[in-house]
Write a protein that holds these residues in place. Structure first.
Motif, mmCIF file in Angstrom:
data_model
loop_
_atom_site.group_PDB
_atom_site.id
_atom_site.type_symbol
_atom_site.label_atom_id
_atom_site.label_comp_id
_atom_site.label_asym_id
_atom_site.label_seq_id
_atom_site.Cartn_x
_atom_site.Cartn_y
_atom_site.Cartn_z
ATOM 1 N N VAL A 1 34.613 74.713 51.288
ATOM 2 C CA VAL A 1 33.303 75.333 51.545
ATOM 3 C C VAL A 1 32.443 75.268 50.279
ATOM 4 N N VAL A 2 33.047 75.616 49.150
ATOM 5 C CA VAL A 2 32.312 75.576 47.880
ATOM 6 C C VAL A 2 31.884 74.143 47.559
ATOM 7 N N ALA A 3 32.786 73.171 47.799
ATOM 8 C CA ALA A 3 32.472 71.772 47.503
ATOM 9 C C ALA A 3 31.284 71.295 48.335
ATOM 10 N N PHE A 4 31.237 71.700 49.597
ATOM 11 C CA PHE A 4 30.122 71.295 50.467
ATOM 12 C C PHE A 4 28.811 71.883 49.955
ATOM 13 N N ILE A 5 28.819 73.184 49.636
ATOM 14 C CA ILE A 5 27.597 73.827 49.154
ATOM 15 C C ILE A 5 27.229 73.308 47.765
ATOM 16 N N TYR A 6 28.244 73.030 46.946
ATOM 17 C CA TYR A 6 28.000 72.436 45.626
ATOM 18 C C TYR A 6 27.268 71.103 45.766
ATOM 19 N N GLY A 7 27.747 70.265 46.691
ATOM 20 C CA GLY A 7 27.080 68.988 46.934
ATOM 21 C C GLY A 7 25.659 69.180 47.431
ATOM 22 N N ALA B 1 26.823 81.262 39.989
ATOM 23 C CA ALA B 1 25.839 82.280 39.621
ATOM 24 C C ALA B 1 24.743 81.685 38.734
ATOM 25 N N LEU B 2 25.135 80.867 37.747
ATOM 26 C CA LEU B 2 24.139 80.225 36.883
ATOM 27 C C LEU B 2 23.245 79.279 37.676
ATOM 28 N N LEU B 3 23.845 78.556 38.617
ATOM 29 C CA LEU B 3 23.061 77.639 39.445
ATOM 30 C C LEU B 3 22.065 78.409 40.303
ATOM 31 N N ALA B 4 22.523 79.515 40.897
ATOM 32 C CA ALA B 4 21.630 80.339 41.712
ATOM 33 C C ALA B 4 20.497 80.919 40.864
ATOM 34 N N VAL C 1 11.783 76.648 48.924
ATOM 35 C CA VAL C 1 12.947 75.755 49.019
ATOM 36 C C VAL C 1 13.931 76.052 47.891
ATOM 37 N N PHE C 2 13.417 76.300 46.687
ATOM 38 C CA PHE C 2 14.295 76.661 45.574
ATOM 39 C C PHE C 2 15.039 77.964 45.867
ATOM 40 N N LEU C 3 14.355 78.919 46.468
ATOM 41 C CA LEU C 3 15.009 80.181 46.808
ATOM 42 C C LEU C 3 16.079 79.983 47.880
ATOM 43 N N LEU C 4 15.857 79.042 48.779
ATOM 44 C CA LEU C 4 16.879 78.711 49.781
ATOM 45 C C LEU C 4 18.140 78.187 49.100
ATOM 46 N N LEU C 5 17.981 77.283 48.129
ATOM 47 C CA LEU C 5 19.134 76.759 47.398
ATOM 48 C C LEU C 5 19.823 77.874 46.608
ATOM 49 N N ALA C 6 19.036 78.793 46.049
ATOM 50 C CA ALA C 6 19.628 79.926 45.324
ATOM 51 C C ALA C 6 20.470 80.787 46.258
ATOM 52 N N ALA C 7 19.976 81.013 47.475
ATOM 53 C CA ALA C 7 20.722 81.823 48.443
ATOM 54 C C ALA C 7 22.017 81.131 48.860
ATOM 55 N N LEU C 8 21.985 79.811 49.021
ATOM 56 C CA LEU C 8 23.201 79.077 49.376
ATOM 57 C C LEU C 8 24.251 79.192 48.273
ATOM 58 N N ALA D 1 27.968 80.998 48.347
ATOM 59 C CA ALA D 1 29.191 80.260 48.010
ATOM 60 C C ALA D 1 30.093 81.035 47.060
ATOM 61 N N ILE D 2 29.536 82.014 46.339
ATOM 62 C CA ILE D 2 30.357 82.822 45.439
ATOM 63 C C ILE D 2 31.427 83.578 46.222
ATOM 64 N N CYS D 3 31.094 84.010 47.441
ATOM 65 C CA CYS D 3 32.082 84.707 48.277
ATOM 66 C C CYS D 3 33.278 83.806 48.565
ATOM 67 N N ALA D 4 33.010 82.527 48.831
ATOM 68 C CA ALA D 4 34.104 81.584 49.062
ATOM 69 C C ALA D 4 34.869 81.308 47.774
ATOM 70 N N ALA D 5 34.155 81.276 46.647
ATOM 71 C CA ALA D 5 34.807 81.007 45.362
ATOM 72 C C ALA D 5 35.810 82.104 45.013
ATOM 73 N N TRP D 6 35.512 83.345 45.390
ATOM 74 C CA TRP D 6 36.446 84.441 45.121
ATOM 75 C C TRP D 6 37.784 84.236 45.834
ATOM 76 N N GLN D 7 37.755 83.491 46.935
ATOM 77 C CA GLN D 7 38.986 83.254 47.690
ATOM 78 C C GLN D 7 39.879 82.193 47.048
#
Length: 216
Positions: A16-22, A83-86, A188-195, A199-205
């Motif tokens: 999930v993180v890899a997809f959102i990262y891409g 977090a830094l990316l967001a 659009v930038f805020l949309l990417l920030a929200a994504l 993804a941080i929730c998935a990263a915690w897993q």
């Protein structure tokens, strides 16, 4: 693709993180130059000059975090990167037509530092619980999902940008920029920030809950 890979919780969340990262990486790689040229009316040479420091910082960050990933929990490094990316995306609405260019350079550097934290840590954290025979397939699957997210990210940014431009009564066919155009890009930038924040929730897993993890 061996679907048994997704029976491992850490790998599934890493996917999930890899997809959102891409999505964020390729989406921003498309969006930033368009923003600088179409919204801020900077030349192509200016765009390249602005992006150059961020690329250099990214290379050094990947090298440093690659060493750090052997000693620190990967989920923490990935979360810091997201977090830094967001934050880098969320800061973009601060810019105005008269803003200093060093702010744009700074925001781009923050985002690339975030990418540098994610790249070496994500693969390690996602594939650590896999059985040895599944590791080559896991590496291919993570790479595929990252590229798939990239394709989706470019399309998503282009579609949402056109939608928000139309909603603000502007079009890229117009040669003169306006506050409405900046507002469309900012959304659009805020949309990417929200994504990235999601993804941080998935990263915690990616945290390891047991020394040896079996497929679900």
């Amino acid at each position: 693709m061996n679907m048994a890979l997704f029976g491992y919780r850490q790998f599934a969340m890493g996917s999930v993180v890899a997809f959102i990262y891409g999505t964020a990486l390729f989406g921003s790689t498309y969006l930033l130059p368009v923003y600088m040229q179409v919204a801020l009316h900077l030349s192509a040479s200016h765009v390249g000059t602005i992006m150059l420091p961020a690329g250099v910082v990214l290379a050094f960050t990947i090298a440093g975090v690659g060493r750090l990933a052997d000693r620190q929990p990967t989920w923490r490094l990935v979360s810091i990167g997201l977090a830094l990316l967001a934050i880098s995306f969320a800061l973009m609405p601060v810019l105005r037509l008269g803003s200093a260019l060093w702010l744009l350079v700074l925001f781009a550097i923050i985002g690339r530092i975030g990418l540098g934290f994610i790249l070496p840590s994500l693969n390690l954290g996602a594939m650590r619980p896999l059985a040895r025979p599944l590791i080559p397939q896991g590496a291919s699957a993570i790479s595929f999902l990252r590229m798939l997210g990239g394709a989706a990210g470019v399309s998503l940014c282009a579609i949402v940008l056109e939608w928000r431009l139309a909603a603000h009564g502007d079009s890229l066919a117009n040669t003169v920029t306006s506050p409405a155009r900046l507002a469309a890009f900012n959304e659009v930038f805020l949309l990417l920030a929200a994504l990235c924040a999601a993804a941080i929730c998935a990263a915690w897993q990616l945290r390891e809950k047991a020394p040896s993890q079996k497929p679900i």
